[in-house]
Design a protein around this motif. Structure first.
Motif, short mmCIF file in Angstrom:
data_model
loop_
_atom_site.label_atom_id
_atom_site.label_comp_id
_atom_site.label_asym_id
_atom_site.label_seq_id
_atom_site.Cartn_x
_atom_site.Cartn_y
_atom_site.Cartn_z
N LEU A 130 0.84 -1.19 0.00
CA LEU A 130 0.00 0.00 0.00
C LEU A 130 0.88 1.25 0.00
N GLY A 131 0.34 2.34 -0.56
CA GLY A 131 1.11 3.58 -0.64
C GLY A 131 2.29 3.47 -1.58
N SER A 132 2.18 2.59 -2.57
CA SER A 132 3.28 2.36 -3.51
C SER A 132 2.87 2.81 -4.91
N ALA A 133 3.27 4.02 -5.26
CA ALA A 133 2.97 4.53 -6.60
C ALA A 133 3.79 3.78 -7.63
N ILE A 134 3.20 3.60 -8.81
CA ILE A 134 3.86 2.85 -9.89
C ILE A 134 4.49 3.82 -10.88
N LYS A 135 5.77 3.63 -11.15
CA LYS A 135 6.49 4.47 -12.10
C LYS A 135 6.42 3.90 -13.51
N GLU A 136 6.56 2.57 -13.63
CA GLU A 136 6.61 1.97 -14.96
C GLU A 136 6.22 0.50 -14.89
N ILE A 137 5.58 0.04 -15.96
CA ILE A 137 5.29 -1.38 -16.13
C ILE A 137 5.92 -1.82 -17.45
N ALA A 138 6.72 -2.86 -17.41
CA ALA A 138 7.43 -3.32 -18.60
C ALA A 138 7.16 -4.80 -18.84
N SER A 139 7.04 -5.17 -20.11
CA SER A 139 6.87 -6.57 -20.49
C SER A 139 8.20 -7.08 -21.04
N LYS A 140 8.81 -8.02 -20.33
CA LYS A 140 10.07 -8.61 -20.73
C LYS A 140 9.81 -9.98 -21.37
N PRO A 141 10.81 -10.55 -22.06
CA PRO A 141 10.59 -11.86 -22.68
C PRO A 141 10.16 -12.94 -21.71
N ASP A 142 10.70 -12.93 -20.49
CA ASP A 142 10.43 -14.01 -19.54
C ASP A 142 9.62 -13.58 -18.32
N TYR A 143 9.32 -12.29 -18.20
CA TYR A 143 8.60 -11.83 -17.02
C TYR A 143 8.07 -10.41 -17.26
N ALA A 144 7.14 -10.02 -16.39
CA ALA A 144 6.67 -8.64 -16.36
C ALA A 144 7.32 -7.96 -15.17
N GLU A 145 7.67 -6.68 -15.34
CA GLU A 145 8.36 -5.96 -14.28
C GLU A 145 7.63 -4.66 -13.96
N VAL A 146 7.32 -4.49 -12.68
CA VAL A 146 6.69 -3.27 -12.20
C VAL A 146 7.72 -2.48 -11.39
N THR A 147 7.98 -1.25 -11.82
CA THR A 147 8.92 -0.38 -11.11
C THR A 147 8.13 0.63 -10.29
N LEU A 148 8.39 0.64 -8.99
CA LEU A 148 7.68 1.57 -8.11
C LEU A 148 8.39 2.93 -8.07
N ALA A 149 7.67 3.93 -7.57
CA ALA A 149 8.20 5.29 -7.54
C ALA A 149 9.46 5.40 -6.68
N ASP A 150 9.59 4.52 -5.68
CA ASP A 150 10.78 4.57 -4.80
C ASP A 150 11.94 3.78 -5.36
N GLY A 151 11.80 3.25 -6.59
CA GLY A 151 12.89 2.54 -7.25
C GLY A 151 12.85 1.03 -7.12
N ARG A 152 12.04 0.51 -6.22
CA ARG A 152 11.93 -0.94 -6.07
C ARG A 152 11.23 -1.54 -7.27
N THR A 153 11.57 -2.79 -7.57
CA THR A 153 10.96 -3.48 -8.71
C THR A 153 10.30 -4.78 -8.23
N ILE A 154 9.24 -5.14 -8.95
CA ILE A 154 8.52 -6.39 -8.67
C ILE A 154 8.46 -7.17 -9.98
N ARG A 155 8.97 -8.37 -9.97
CA ARG A 155 8.93 -9.23 -11.15
C ARG A 155 7.95 -10.36 -10.94
N SER A 156 7.19 -10.66 -11.98
CA SER A 156 6.27 -11.79 -11.94
C SER A 156 6.07 -12.31 -13.35
N GLU A 157 5.54 -13.50 -13.42
CA GLU A 157 5.38 -14.12 -14.74
C GLU A 157 4.25 -13.48 -15.53
#
Length: 260
Positions: A233-260
């Motif tokens: 919660l309280g995590s603004a999203i900076k970018e969402i990217a589609s990679k060949p093997d995963y999707a990557e969500v980059t948060l406003a604080d620089g942290r990234t979340i990878r998932s299939e």
């Protein structure tokens, strides 16, 4: 041909307006450009998601896990095909009910795109290019809704999906990130969590479901986390990217979340 009522869209609002007008003795035409009657509620919204939820709860044995343990399942290997089969049976039944309701009340229907030509005239164009015109005394526009699709999000139906496209998954993901903790986001997050898919739920605000009592929401969040979901919660999203093997969500604080 002329009608008393032209209804554009065969979802909940359109079907009820059409049937009620017919019961009052009016000549009614319902036009929908979808593949089948039913509109958003039947094909991409309420009924599909609720059917998916109930199917998952049934096959996963979720309701019985309190007695048999967390490892209990009615069906050990749940595939997308199992979910889609039940979904199609439900949707077929709903469409049949709607068609019978229209037939019983002498409501005419057509599959076409509508364009207004004037205050009391419209054109109908089918997928095959057939063109016709109809006159009407009154018209109701009930075309339903569609998911918000920001231009900077790379929807590709491979790694990044909107809420409608989730119904077209070819296989269950090994991990899932859900962006937005509104009603639909929370619903899909909990559905896949019940299938033992690791889920991360991201919400820019510090709270979710503000229309629900806070004590209930707090307990609900505790239950979701207890079942293994990650909630940010309280995590603004900076970018969402589609990679060949995963999707990557980059948060406003620089942290990234990878998932299939």
């Amino acid at each position: 041909m002329d009608y008393d009522m032209l209804v554009i869209g065969s979802g909940p609002s359109g079907r009820r307006a059409a049937v009620q007008s017919a019961k009052l003795g009016k000549a009614v035409l319902v036009v929908d450009r979808g593949r089948r009657l039913g509109g958003v509620s039947v094909h991409t919204g309420t009924i599909p998601s609720k059917t998916l939820r109930e199917t998952v709860l049934n096959l996963s044995g979720w309701r019985e896990r309190g007695f048999y343990g967390r490892g209990y399942r009615v069906k050990q290997d749940i595939l997308v095909g199992d979910l889609i089969e039940r979904l199609h049976k439900t949707l077929d039944h709903e469409v049949e009910v709607l068609q019978h309701q229209f037939m019983r009340n002498t409501v005419k229907s057509a599959r076409a795109a509508v364009k207004f030509l004037g205050p009391n005239r419209a054109s109908l164009t089918t997928d095959t290019g057939d063109y016709s015109e109809v006159g009407f005394a009154h018209a109701l526009i009930a075309v339903g809704t569609r998911p918000h699709r920001p231009r900077d999000v790379p929807f590709d139906k491979t790694r990044v999906f909107d809420s409608d496209e989730m119904l077209e998954l070819e296989r269950l993901p090994r991990t899932l990130t859900v962006t937005g903790a509104g009603v639909i986001g929370v619903e899909y997050a909990t559905i896949f969590s019940a299938l033992d898919v690791p889920v991360t739920l991201v919400e820019p605000r510090n709270t979710i479901l503000d229309f629900v009592d806070r004590e209930i929401v707090d307990d609900f969040i505790h239950q979701m986390r207890d079942r293994g979901m990650t909630i940010r919660l309280g995590s603004a999203i900076k970018e969402i990217a589609s990679k060949p093997d995963y999707a990557e969500v980059t948060l406003a604080d620089g942290r990234t979340i990878r998932s299939e």
